[in-house]
Design a protein around this motif. Structure first.
Motif, PDB file in Angstrom:
ATOM      1  N   ILE A 195       0.836  -1.212   0.000  1.00  0.00           N
ATOM      2  CA  ILE A 195       0.000   0.000   0.000  1.00  0.00           C
ATOM      3  C   ILE A 195       0.868   1.259   0.000  1.00  0.00           C
ATOM      4  CG2 ILE A 195      -1.625   1.342   1.393  1.00  0.00           C
ATOM      5  CD1 ILE A 195      -2.940  -1.331   2.144  1.00  0.00           C
ATOM      6  N   THR A 196       1.930   1.246   0.772  1.00  0.00           N
ATOM      7  CA  THR A 196       2.797   2.425   0.847  1.00  0.00           C
ATOM      8  C   THR A 196       3.464   2.726  -0.494  1.00  0.00           C
ATOM      9  OG1 THR A 196       3.239   1.946   3.164  1.00  0.00           O
ATOM     10  CG2 THR A 196       4.759   3.439   2.064  1.00  0.00           C
ATOM     11  N   THR A 197       4.083   1.719  -1.105  1.00  0.00           N
ATOM     12  CA  THR A 197       4.764   1.983  -2.377  1.00  0.00           C
ATOM     13  C   THR A 197       3.773   2.306  -3.488  1.00  0.00           C
ATOM     14  OG1 THR A 197       4.861  -0.384  -2.840  1.00  0.00           O
ATOM     15  CG2 THR A 197       6.812   0.628  -1.832  1.00  0.00           C
ATOM     16  N   ALA A 198       2.622   1.659  -3.482  1.00  0.00           N
ATOM     17  CA  ALA A 198       1.610   1.980  -4.489  1.00  0.00           C
ATOM     18  C   ALA A 198       1.101   3.406  -4.301  1.00  0.00           C
ATOM     19  CB  ALA A 198       0.453   0.988  -4.425  1.00  0.00           C
ATOM     20  N   GLY A 199       0.930   3.818  -3.058  1.00  0.00           N
ATOM     21  CA  GLY A 199       0.491   5.186  -2.775  1.00  0.00           C
ATOM     22  C   GLY A 199       1.502   6.219  -3.245  1.00  0.00           C
ATOM     23  N   TRP A 200       2.775   5.967  -2.977  1.00  0.00           N
ATOM     24  CA  TRP A 200       3.812   6.891  -3.442  1.00  0.00           C
ATOM     25  C   TRP A 200       3.867   6.940  -4.963  1.00  0.00           C
ATOM     26  CZ3 TRP A 200       8.170   5.045   0.309  1.00  0.00           C
ATOM     27  CH2 TRP A 200       7.983   5.635   1.560  1.00  0.00           C
ATOM     28  N   ALA A 201       3.763   5.767  -5.590  1.00  0.00           N
ATOM     29  CA  ALA A 201       3.807   5.743  -7.055  1.00  0.00           C
ATOM     30  C   ALA A 201       2.624   6.511  -7.640  1.00  0.00           C
ATOM     31  CB  ALA A 201       3.813   4.304  -7.563  1.00  0.00           C
ATOM     32  N   TRP A 202       1.459   6.330  -7.079  1.00  0.00           N
ATOM     33  CA  TRP A 202       0.282   7.033  -7.597  1.00  0.00           C
ATOM     34  C   TRP A 202       0.384   8.535  -7.340  1.00  0.00           C
ATOM     35  CZ3 TRP A 202      -3.054   6.215 -11.133  1.00  0.00           C
ATOM     36  CH2 TRP A 202      -4.173   7.030 -11.242  1.00  0.00           C
ATOM     37  N   LYS A 203       0.874   8.908  -6.165  1.00  0.00           N
ATOM     38  CA  LYS A 203       0.979  10.331  -5.811  1.00  0.00           C
ATOM     39  C   LYS A 203       1.944  11.072  -6.743  1.00  0.00           C
ATOM     40  CE  LYS A 203       2.337  13.422  -2.055  1.00  0.00           C
ATOM     41  NZ  LYS A 203       2.867  13.499  -0.699  1.00  0.00           N
ATOM     42  N   TYR A 204       3.062  10.447  -7.064  1.00  0.00           N
ATOM     43  CA  TYR A 204       4.084  11.156  -7.819  1.00  0.00           C
ATOM     44  C   TYR A 204       4.036  10.913  -9.325  1.00  0.00           C
ATOM     45  CZ  TYR A 204       6.017  12.401  -3.332  1.00  0.00           C
ATOM     46  OH  TYR A 204       6.172  12.912  -2.072  1.00  0.00           O
ATOM     47  N   SER A 205       3.351   9.873  -9.784  1.00  0.00           N
ATOM     48  CA  SER A 205       3.365   9.627 -11.229  1.00  0.00           C
ATOM     49  C   SER A 205       1.986   9.551 -11.865  1.00  0.00           C
ATOM     50  CB  SER A 205       4.110   8.325 -11.529  1.00  0.00           C
ATOM     51  OG  SER A 205       3.337   7.203 -11.145  1.00  0.00           O
ATOM     52  N   LYS A 206       0.961   9.209 -11.090  1.00  0.00           N
ATOM     53  CA  LYS A 206      -0.400   9.016 -11.612  1.00  0.00           C
ATOM     54  C   LYS A 206      -0.426   7.979 -12.747  1.00  0.00           C
ATOM     55  CE  LYS A 206      -2.319  12.389  -9.207  1.00  0.00           C
ATOM     56  NZ  LYS A 206      -2.299  12.158  -7.828  1.00  0.00           N
ATOM     57  N   SER A 207       0.479   7.046 -12.686  1.00  0.00           N
ATOM     58  CA  SER A 207       0.579   6.007 -13.715  1.00  0.00           C
ATOM     59  C   SER A 207      -0.047   4.716 -13.186  1.00  0.00           C
ATOM     60  CB  SER A 207       2.055   5.771 -14.054  1.00  0.00           C
ATOM     61  OG  SER A 207       2.218   4.601 -14.794  1.00  0.00           O
ATOM     62  N   PRO A 208      -1.143   4.243 -13.805  1.00  0.00           N
ATOM     63  CA  PRO A 208      -1.774   3.014 -13.297  1.00  0.00           C
ATOM     64  C   PRO A 208      -0.864   1.791 -13.346  1.00  0.00           C
ATOM     65  CG  PRO A 208      -3.215   4.145 -14.839  1.00  0.00           C
ATOM     66  CD  PRO A 208      -1.892   4.833 -14.894  1.00  0.00           C
ATOM     67  N   HIS A 209      -0.141   1.602 -14.439  1.00  0.00           N
ATOM     68  CA  HIS A 209       0.712   0.407 -14.516  1.00  0.00           C
ATOM     69  C   HIS A 209       1.895   0.523 -13.555  1.00  0.00           C
ATOM     70  CE1 HIS A 209       2.602   3.170 -17.390  1.00  0.00           C
ATOM     71  NE2 HIS A 209       3.722   2.503 -17.184  1.00  0.00           N
ATOM     72  N   GLY A 210       2.420   1.725 -13.345  1.00  0.00           N
ATOM     73  CA  GLY A 210       3.487   1.906 -12.365  1.00  0.00           C
ATOM     74  C   GLY A 210       2.993   1.661 -10.950  1.00  0.00           C
TER      75      GLY A 210
END
Length: 123
Positions: free
Chosen positions: A62-77
């Motif tokens: 959840i933490t890494t997915a949250g950071w990835a979504w917050k900074y990139s807004k990339s669904p696959h990332g």
């Protein structure tokens, strides 16, 4: 080449069976833990360490997915970060559990093999 995997010899009689062992429940595991004063505590501690791994996996994913979504807004990332974070969280959670519960003091392979032997005799 077989020497690093010699611990698998403990499981051969359970893995290479004609008919698989029936499924067991949480109650069966708890019955074994209470009935075997030598291997029961090792199995109980190994199961508690697995809970550390599950919590670590959830938090890491959840933490890494949250950071990835917050900074990139990339669904696959975000999905890839969720998977990678879950794997890393599982690993770190297990390590934390191993140290906190001192799992290194127990021989968990023998405890698991004794449980399978007990379950085979019982069923």
């Amino acid at each position: 080449m077989a020497e690093p995997f010699s611990f698998l010899d403990s499981y051969n009689r359970f893995l290479k069976r004609d008919k698989p062992l029936p499924s067991w429940t949480e109650a069966d595991v708890n019955e074994f833990i209470s009935s075997d004063p030598v291997h029961g505590p090792a199995l109980k501690t190994a199961r508690e360490v697995a809970q550390f791994g599950v919590v670590g996996s959830i938090v890491g994913g959840i933490t890494t997915a949250g950071w990835a979504w917050k900074y990139s807004k990339s669904p696959h990332g975000t999905v890839l970060s969720l998977g990678f974070g879950a794997i890393c969280g599982w690993t770190f959670g297990h390590e934390i559990g191993n140290h906190c519960l001192q799992l290194y003091r127990y021989n968990t392979v023998t405890a698991q093999a004794k449980f399978l032997e007990w379950w085979q005799n019982k069923s």
